[in-house]
Write an enzyme that holds these catalytic residues in place. Structure first.
Site, PDB file in Angstrom:
ATOM      1  N   SER A 135      15.702   7.058   9.402  1.00 57.80           N
ATOM      2  CA  SER A 135      16.439   8.182   9.985  1.00 57.80           C
ATOM      3  C   SER A 135      16.674   7.880  11.461  1.00 57.80           C
ATOM      4  O   SER A 135      15.862   8.205  12.323  1.00 57.80           O
ATOM      5  CB  SER A 135      15.636   9.483   9.831  1.00 57.80           C
ATOM      6  OG  SER A 135      16.352  10.575  10.356  1.00 57.80           O
ATOM      7  N   THR A 228      13.798   9.466   3.490  1.00 59.25           N
ATOM      8  CA  THR A 228      13.825   8.965   4.862  1.00 59.25           C
ATOM      9  C   THR A 228      12.777   9.707   5.684  1.00 59.25           C
ATOM     10  O   THR A 228      12.224  10.720   5.253  1.00 59.25           O
ATOM     11  CB  THR A 228      15.220   9.151   5.491  1.00 59.25           C
ATOM     12  OG1 THR A 228      15.295   8.411   6.705  1.00 59.25           O
ATOM     13  CG2 THR A 228      15.526  10.609   5.787  1.00 59.25           C
ATOM     14  N   CYS A 229      12.506   9.205   6.874  1.00 63.29           N
ATOM     15  CA  CYS A 229      11.523   9.852   7.748  1.00 63.29           C
ATOM     16  C   CYS A 229      12.109  11.109   8.383  1.00 63.29           C
ATOM     17  O   CYS A 229      13.242  11.098   8.863  1.00 63.29           O
ATOM     18  CB  CYS A 229      11.089   8.902   8.856  1.00 63.29           C
ATOM     19  SG  CYS A 229      10.144   7.489   8.278  1.00 63.29           S
ATOM     20  N   TYR A 230      11.333  12.184   8.386  1.00 62.29           N
ATOM     21  CA  TYR A 230      11.660  13.370   9.177  1.00 62.29           C
ATOM     22  C   TYR A 230      10.900  13.301  10.499  1.00 62.29           C
ATOM     23  O   TYR A 230      11.403  13.666  11.543  1.00 62.29           O
ATOM     24  CB  TYR A 230      11.291  14.645   8.411  1.00 62.29           C
ATOM     25  CG  TYR A 230      11.645  15.915   9.148  1.00 62.29           C
ATOM     26  CD1 TYR A 230      12.927  16.451   9.052  1.00 62.29           C
ATOM     27  CD2 TYR A 230      10.709  16.570   9.953  1.00 62.29           C
ATOM     28  CE1 TYR A 230      13.266  17.614   9.726  1.00 62.29           C
ATOM     29  CE2 TYR A 230      11.039  17.730  10.643  1.00 62.29           C
ATOM     30  CZ  TYR A 230      12.316  18.247  10.533  1.00 62.29           C
ATOM     31  OH  TYR A 230      12.664  19.396  11.222  1.00 62.29           O
ATOM     32  N   ARG A 235       8.557  13.352   5.454  1.00 59.69           N
ATOM     33  CA  ARG A 235       9.736  12.741   4.861  1.00 59.69           C
ATOM     34  C   ARG A 235      10.773  13.803   4.500  1.00 59.69           C
ATOM     35  O   ARG A 235      10.414  14.902   4.079  1.00 59.69           O
ATOM     36  CB  ARG A 235       9.357  11.959   3.590  1.00 59.69           C
ATOM     37  CG  ARG A 235       8.350  10.845   3.824  1.00 59.69           C
ATOM     38  CD  ARG A 235       8.951   9.707   4.622  1.00 59.69           C
ATOM     39  NE  ARG A 235       7.991   8.628   4.866  1.00 59.69           N
ATOM     40  CZ  ARG A 235       7.277   8.510   5.975  1.00 59.69           C
ATOM     41  NH1 ARG A 235       7.410   9.403   6.955  1.00 59.69           N
ATOM     42  NH2 ARG A 235       6.437   7.498   6.124  1.00 59.69           N
TER      43      ARG A 235
END
Length: 248
Positions: A135, A228-230, A235
């Site tokens: 991200s 994806t990464c938050y 995530r």
């Protein structure tokens, strides 16, 4: 000094990624394709009032991957997510680590690239087919996937589909769950011991959604998962089910 260096390297990676994307767009031809006699409606038994009948009217996308495979033989397909910046070829490596810090051109780049889980069949024949990407703050890769968490994204019904194109077929997937969650491995399960286990999995990931998509799910459904990464420990996750396909 260290912070300044990190910013410089981050900007350098961004520049390399944008150059790669521009090169890809110069050689890739992404076209919309009308349904024909070979188009299969995967859930055609759904109730006539279901949103399914709205989404299958959208055209599939078709991408010739040959030129992209000349650039990178790991090319597995193309992904397009409505109302995001996600419109890229995706790759599949021998593990889930290589493309975390290598770009489409296989050069080192901490921006990484969009990649299919190495455990999945590249023809997307698994029950759960998983795509990952970083991200990025400049909204490249899956950096715009967090838009799906917003109510204005959800309120636009046209946003709720994902389209893929592989070497063998073009497919459309209807989103049924969007959420953020602490890092875990449950939602990236690819193999299930029984239909009962798979149904429990589907029920769990559907109930996690912060939006109500009112989508029916059965053990006959194949799903697509975007991850994806938050944040460093969370995530962003999007799940969609296959609703239409057409062989090439």
């Amino acid at each position: 000094i260290i912070s300044s260096l990190k910013i410089i390297l981050w900007l350098k990676d961004n520049k390399k990624t944008k150059d790669t994307v521009n090169e890809i767009n110069n050689i890739a031809d992404v076209t919309e394709k009308k349904d024909d006699e070979n188009t299969e409606l995967v859930n055609k038994e759904e109730n006539t009032t279901s949103d399914y009948w709205y989404y299958i009217k959208f055209p599939l996308i078709d991408v010739d991957l040959n030129k992209l495979k000349e650039k990178n033989s790991d090319t597995a397909g193309w992904i397009n997510v409505n109302n995001t910046n996600i419109n890229y070829p995706y790759v599949q490596g021998k593990d889930n680590n290589y493309y975390l810090d290598h770009s489409f051109d296989k050069k080192y780049n901490e921006a990484g690239w969009v990649f299919l889980d190495y455990r999945n069949d590249k023809n997307l024949s698994n029950k759960n087919n998983i795509l990952y990407a970083h991200s990025r703050l400049d909204k490249t890769m899956f950096g715009s996937l967090s838009k799906t968490l917003k109510s204005n994204w959800y309120n636009n019904k046209d946003n709720h589909i994902i389209r893929l194109s592989t070497e063998t077929e073009n497919t459309m997937w209807q989103i049924f769950s969007v959420y953020k969650i602490p890092e875990e491995t449950y939602y990236i399960t690819t193999n299930f011991n029984s239909d009962n286990d798979y149904q429990k999995f589907l029920n769990t990931i559907k109930e996690r959604s912060i939006h109500n998509f009112s989508t029916n799910l059965t053990t006959d459904d194949k799903i697509l998962t975007l991850s994806t990464c938050y944040s460093d420990t969370e995530r962003t996750v999007v799940h969609a089910k296959l609703i239409k396909r057409s062989p090439k």
